[in-house]
Motif scaffolding. Structure first.
Motif, PDB file in Angstrom:
ATOM      1  N   ARG A  21       0.771  -1.013  -0.255  1.00  0.00           N
ATOM      2  CA  ARG A  21      -0.284   0.445   0.042  1.00  0.00           C
ATOM      3  C   ARG A  21       0.816   1.553  -0.404  1.00  0.00           C
ATOM      4  O   ARG A  21       1.753   1.671   0.728  1.00  0.00           O
ATOM      5  CB  ARG A  21      -0.718  -0.279   1.460  1.00  0.00           C
ATOM      6  CG  ARG A  21      -1.687   1.318   1.357  1.00  0.00           C
ATOM      7  CD  ARG A  21      -3.473   1.025   2.294  1.00  0.00           C
ATOM      8  NE  ARG A  21      -4.340   2.162   2.125  1.00  0.00           N
ATOM      9  CZ  ARG A  21      -5.241   1.692   2.490  1.00  0.00           C
ATOM     10  NH1 ARG A  21      -6.018  -0.060   2.768  1.00  0.00           N
ATOM     11  NH2 ARG A  21      -6.147   3.482   3.003  1.00  0.00           N
ATOM     12  N   GLY A  56     -15.584   0.143   0.360  1.00  0.00           N
ATOM     13  CA  GLY A  56     -14.491  -0.229  -0.778  1.00  0.00           C
ATOM     14  C   GLY A  56     -15.679  -1.620  -0.837  1.00  0.00           C
ATOM     15  O   GLY A  56     -16.232  -2.510   0.190  1.00  0.00           O
ATOM     16  N   ILE A  96      -8.354  -1.115  -5.528  1.00  0.00           N
ATOM     17  CA  ILE A  96      -9.541  -1.148  -4.073  1.00  0.00           C
ATOM     18  C   ILE A  96      -7.901  -1.611  -3.185  1.00  0.00           C
ATOM     19  O   ILE A  96      -8.226  -0.039  -1.547  1.00  0.00           O
ATOM     20  CB  ILE A  96     -10.541  -2.144  -3.889  1.00  0.00           C
ATOM     21  CG1 ILE A  96     -11.155  -2.151  -5.210  1.00  0.00           C
ATOM     22  CG2 ILE A  96     -10.450  -2.899  -2.324  1.00  0.00           C
ATOM     23  CD1 ILE A  96     -12.398  -1.301  -4.316  1.00  0.00           C
ATOM     24  N   ARG A  97      -6.737  -2.027  -3.086  1.00  0.00           N
ATOM     25  CA  ARG A  97      -6.016  -2.353  -1.894  1.00  0.00           C
ATOM     26  C   ARG A  97      -5.597  -0.950  -1.438  1.00  0.00           C
ATOM     27  O   ARG A  97      -5.690  -0.338  -0.262  1.00  0.00           O
ATOM     28  CB  ARG A  97      -5.182  -2.855  -1.985  1.00  0.00           C
ATOM     29  CG  ARG A  97      -3.814  -3.237  -0.801  1.00  0.00           C
ATOM     30  CD  ARG A  97      -3.410  -4.515  -1.267  1.00  0.00           C
ATOM     31  NE  ARG A  97      -2.216  -4.658   0.165  1.00  0.00           N
ATOM     32  CZ  ARG A  97      -1.478  -6.107   0.061  1.00  0.00           C
ATOM     33  NH1 ARG A  97      -1.488  -7.135  -1.061  1.00  0.00           N
ATOM     34  NH2 ARG A  97      -0.881  -6.550   1.075  1.00  0.00           N
ATOM     35  N   CYS A 102      -9.056   1.844  -0.324  1.00  0.00           N
ATOM     36  CA  CYS A 102      -9.746   1.826   1.040  1.00  0.00           C
ATOM     37  C   CYS A 102      -9.348   0.952   2.375  1.00  0.00           C
ATOM     38  O   CYS A 102      -8.329   0.782   2.791  1.00  0.00           O
ATOM     39  CB  CYS A 102     -11.011   0.751   0.221  1.00  0.00           C
ATOM     40  SG  CYS A 102     -11.423   0.865  -1.277  1.00  0.00           S
ATOM     41  N   ASP A 103      -9.924   1.518   3.313  1.00  0.00           N
ATOM     42  CA  ASP A 103     -10.505   1.297   4.648  1.00  0.00           C
ATOM     43  C   ASP A 103     -10.498  -0.307   4.656  1.00  0.00           C
ATOM     44  O   ASP A 103      -9.705  -0.914   5.894  1.00  0.00           O
ATOM     45  CB  ASP A 103     -10.320   2.165   5.721  1.00  0.00           C
ATOM     46  CG  ASP A 103     -10.533   3.771   5.190  1.00  0.00           C
ATOM     47  OD1 ASP A 103      -8.692   3.996   5.696  1.00  0.00           O
ATOM     48  OD2 ASP A 103     -10.730   4.402   5.012  1.00  0.00           O
ATOM     49  N   ARG A 104     -11.614  -0.431   4.461  1.00  0.00           N
ATOM     50  CA  ARG A 104     -12.064  -1.798   4.378  1.00  0.00           C
ATOM     51  C   ARG A 104     -12.769  -2.246   3.291  1.00  0.00           C
ATOM     52  O   ARG A 104     -13.479  -0.948   2.432  1.00  0.00           O
ATOM     53  CB  ARG A 104     -13.535  -1.918   6.077  1.00  0.00           C
ATOM     54  CG  ARG A 104     -12.814  -2.169   7.537  1.00  0.00           C
ATOM     55  CD  ARG A 104     -13.896  -1.606   8.375  1.00  0.00           C
ATOM     56  NE  ARG A 104     -15.024  -0.281   8.266  1.00  0.00           N
ATOM     57  CZ  ARG A 104     -16.775  -1.340   8.302  1.00  0.00           C
ATOM     58  NH1 ARG A 104     -16.708  -1.935   7.816  1.00  0.00           N
ATOM     59  NH2 ARG A 104     -17.475   0.516   8.204  1.00  0.00           N
ATOM     60  N   VAL A 105     -13.094  -3.298   3.342  1.00  0.00           N
ATOM     61  CA  VAL A 105     -13.573  -3.659   1.876  1.00  0.00           C
ATOM     62  C   VAL A 105     -14.907  -5.066   2.102  1.00  0.00           C
ATOM     63  O   VAL A 105     -14.725  -5.811   3.257  1.00  0.00           O
ATOM     64  CB  VAL A 105     -12.414  -4.271   1.270  1.00  0.00           C
ATOM     65  CG1 VAL A 105     -13.112  -4.798  -0.132  1.00  0.00           C
ATOM     66  CG2 VAL A 105     -11.062  -3.129   0.924  1.00  0.00           C
ATOM     67  N   GLN A 141     -16.665  -9.081   4.774  1.00  0.00           N
ATOM     68  CA  GLN A 141     -16.381  -7.713   4.993  1.00  0.00           C
ATOM     69  C   GLN A 141     -15.303  -7.610   6.166  1.00  0.00           C
ATOM     70  O   GLN A 141     -15.033  -7.903   6.934  1.00  0.00           O
ATOM     71  CB  GLN A 141     -17.408  -6.717   5.354  1.00  0.00           C
ATOM     72  CG  GLN A 141     -18.882  -6.731   6.047  1.00  0.00           C
ATOM     73  CD  GLN A 141     -19.503  -6.134   6.837  1.00  0.00           C
ATOM     74  OE1 GLN A 141     -18.890  -4.611   6.181  1.00  0.00           O
ATOM     75  NE2 GLN A 141     -20.486  -6.223   6.258  1.00  0.00           N
ATOM     76  N   GLU A 190     -11.226  -4.915   7.343  1.00  0.00           N
ATOM     77  CA  GLU A 190     -10.392  -4.472   6.648  1.00  0.00           C
ATOM     78  C   GLU A 190      -9.469  -4.897   5.429  1.00  0.00           C
ATOM     79  O   GLU A 190      -9.377  -5.879   5.494  1.00  0.00           O
ATOM     80  CB  GLU A 190      -9.278  -3.848   8.515  1.00  0.00           C
ATOM     81  CG  GLU A 190     -10.273  -3.028   9.277  1.00  0.00           C
ATOM     82  CD  GLU A 190      -8.979  -2.705  10.290  1.00  0.00           C
ATOM     83  OE1 GLU A 190      -7.765  -2.821  10.697  1.00  0.00           O
ATOM     84  OE2 GLU A 190      -9.513  -2.773  10.905  1.00  0.00           O
ATOM     85  N   THR A 191      -9.244  -3.386   4.984  1.00  0.00           N
ATOM     86  CA  THR A 191      -8.371  -3.755   3.405  1.00  0.00           C
ATOM     87  C   THR A 191      -7.024  -4.534   3.796  1.00  0.00           C
ATOM     88  O   THR A 191      -7.065  -5.981   2.881  1.00  0.00           O
ATOM     89  CB  THR A 191      -8.156  -2.795   2.803  1.00  0.00           C
ATOM     90  OG1 THR A 191      -9.222  -2.206   3.099  1.00  0.00           O
ATOM     91  CG2 THR A 191      -7.534  -2.807   1.644  1.00  0.00           C
ATOM     92  N   GLU A 192      -6.351  -4.296   4.373  1.00  0.00           N
ATOM     93  CA  GLU A 192      -4.729  -5.393   4.704  1.00  0.00           C
ATOM     94  C   GLU A 192      -5.199  -6.690   5.467  1.00  0.00           C
ATOM     95  O   GLU A 192      -4.693  -7.590   4.601  1.00  0.00           O
ATOM     96  CB  GLU A 192      -3.773  -4.881   5.594  1.00  0.00           C
ATOM     97  CG  GLU A 192      -3.170  -3.095   4.630  1.00  0.00           C
ATOM     98  CD  GLU A 192      -2.875  -3.904   3.503  1.00  0.00           C
ATOM     99  OE1 GLU A 192      -2.183  -3.878   3.416  1.00  0.00           O
ATOM    100  OE2 GLU A 192      -3.429  -3.127   2.633  1.00  0.00           O
TER     101      GLU A 192
END
Length: 565
Positions: A271, A348, A519-520, A523-526, A537, A539-541
């Protein structure tokens, strides 16, 4: 036809090609002395920014240059025979039979008034000596080849009854009808989600290897280039600046422009805080976030109160109409989806075409009605409320296609000022001042307001779309595939703008994209959608490094890995 004088004969050879378009200001050189070759069974990637000349090369090969554009120098040879000087009748006999093209937008390649079967069989019979029944059987086989489910039924349907990904696969089937020697694929995966993209690219690779078809793959997606092509050519302002084996060009780029272009590509495995801009040629445009922030009515973030709460959201579309309501059939596009978005957060949504992600965005924006569930904005209900004018002022949407989302008959200043005018926030000189400031702040000039959309590039049009979305000083932005139609350098600029907006103005965003590396980064969450259901759903990482659901794992496995970069 004159024989190509080169000792080593490639399947397709372009030698010092020059294409010009006469204008009132003199000749515009779209392609300037470009050379490249394609071998049988080889995929040759052609990359560069919008206006680099890569698509012009494709249509020149096909003999489809729009008048008054014409070839003024160089040659195009197929199997050692010059084809660039052929007359119209000779090119028509060659086109489709020996060289086929897959265009970026399948809707422009498919006739909406004819069934898929009619279009396939018409093309098959034009090039192959087959009966109607034989052509029908061949059409079904082609649909099976491009992974269209239930081809015997779907062959009777019309283009609008297919998703974008399926339409693109049908266009590939059309290109294969005549069993050509060369296929030119012009941005064939731009509007496709990652899983369908992987299927389409696997199909192209399979054709090249098994049928020894030569492919020119025109794209701005470096991930596609890295994972698909054998050799590549980089173009800048009509000229070839670098070419060679894909692994060499991506791993050790020699030209400064290639180096700058590769640096701007979103990485799938890390990121970045900001995207490096393509600075070659000194054409970067600055976004004046500080100037915008000074005049922005920022909202303080309340960590205890989500800005958006979506609970069991459901949307059904009529599949089969009938006089009796009990006989009507519906398809469920969104099935009891729940999530929330904190103030200042970027949430996201990813998933395949038809998974329901854009339908959710349109329900939140008030463009679609809600068939079940609820939406709360800042703790207040949205669903079932008649007067949503205040809510709509606080949310704005940036659409995927900057070409179709701007009214071509309106001047830019009217387009940008329309939301503020509609919500009666500003008028007269105050409105014009806001518009001029927004244009300056997105890296254009106030003078641009006097022009029309067709006078701008795709990246500039998307900047105009962002300026329009900011005119009401919204608290929430819905970004529906905002960069999928943009090349990598313009994408970097637009994504940096969106990052700045979120960080400096506390803007909350719903970010929808099929581009997983983007997206990675953003975004904070996906949330991951499959068949109308949100299956995961996180957190992104956490989602990218340790996906829990089998579908998420599969989706991430399709992500281009940028090998060698």
């Amino acid at each position: 036809m004159k024989k190509n004088s080169r000792s080593k004969m490639s399947l397709l050879e372009i030698d010092e090609l020059t294409v010009e378009f006469p204008t009132r200001q003199g000749a515009f050189v779209a392609v300037d002395g470009a050379s490249l070759s394609v071998e049988a069974g080889q995929i040759h990637g052609l990359v560069g920014e919008s206006g680099a000349g890569k698509s012009t090369i494709g249509v020149a090969i096909m003999g489809l240059l729009e008048k008054p554009g014409h070839i003024t120098g160089g040659t195009i040879s197929l199997k050692g025979e010059h084809i660039s000087g052929l007359n119209t009748a000779a090119m028509q006999a060659l086109r489709g039979k020996q060289i086929s093209m897959i265009f970026q937008d399948p809707l422009t390649s498919l006739n909406p008034l004819l069934t898929i079967g009619d279009q396939l069989t018409e093309t098959i019979r034009a090039h192959l000596n087959l009966t109607q029944d034989e052509a029908n059987q061949r059409a079904i086989e082609l649909l099976e080849l491009v992974r269209i489910p239930d081809p015997k039924t779907r062959i009777t349907q019309y283009p609008h009854q297919f998703s974008g990904g399926m339409r693109q696969r049908i266009v590939i089937a059309l290109a294969l009808c005549s069993e050509p020697d060369v296929i030119i694929a012009d941005e064939p995966t731009t509007a496709l989600d990652v899983s369908v993209q992987a299927q389409v690219l696997a199909l192209i690779k399979e054709l090249a290897r098994e049928k020894q078809v030569g492919v020119i793959l025109i794209t701005h997606d470096m991930g596609v280039i890295a994972d698909t092509t054998d050799v590549m050519t980089v173009m800048y302002q009509g000229k070839v600046v670098e070419n060679g084996l894909t692994s060499q060009v991506l791993g050790q780029p020699k030209h400064a422009y290639t180096q700058s272009l590769i640096a701007a590509v979103p990485r799938p495995n890390e990121r970045m805080h900001r995207f490096p801009l393509v600075s070659y040629g000194g054409r970067t445009q600055d976004f004046q976030i500080d100037d915008l922030a000074r005049n922005w009515n920022k909202t303080e973030i309340d960590a205890n109160q989500p800005l958006f709460e979506v609970s069991k959201l459901t949307k059904r579309f009529l599949k089969k109409s009938a006089l009796l309501p009990s006989s009507q059939e519906y398809s469920t596009a969104v099935d009891e989806v729940s999530f929330n978005i904190q103030q200042g957060e970027v949430f996201g949504i990813v998933g395949e075409s038809g998974s329901g992600k854009s339908t959710i965005a349109r329900m939140i924006a008030g463009l679609y009605g809600v068939d079940g569930g609820s939406i709360l904005f800042d703790g207040k209900p949205v669903t079932g409320v008649k007067d949503l004018s205040d809510y709509r002022r606080q949310i704005q949407m940036i659409f995927q296609d900057p070409y179709s989302s701007l009214n071509p008959r309106m001047r830019i200043d009217a387009i940008i000022g329309e939301p503020a005018k509609h919500h009666k926030l500003l008028s007269g000189k105050a409105l014009q001042k806001r518009v001029d400031e927004l244009l300056e702040q997105v890296g254009l000039t106030a003078a641009a307001g006097k022009k029309y959309p067709h006078e701008f590039s795709g990246g500039q049009r998307q900047r105009i779309s962002i300026a329009r979305a900011l005119a009401t000083q919204p608290r929430f932005l819905i970004c529906d595939e905002p960069t999928s139609a943009l090349d990598v350098s313009i994408q970097a600029q637009i994504l940096n703008i969106l990052k700045d907006l979120q960080e400096h103005l506390n803007l909350t965003m719903l970010f929808i994209s099929h581009d997983l590396p983007v997206i990675r980064q953003m975004c904070d969450r996906v949330g991951v959608m499959q068949g109308g259901i949100m299956v995961e759903q996180r957190e992104t990482e956490a989602l990218f490094t340790n996906p829990q659901h089998a579908y998420t794992q599969e989706l991430l496995s399709f992500m281009p890995q940028l090998k060698g970069i």
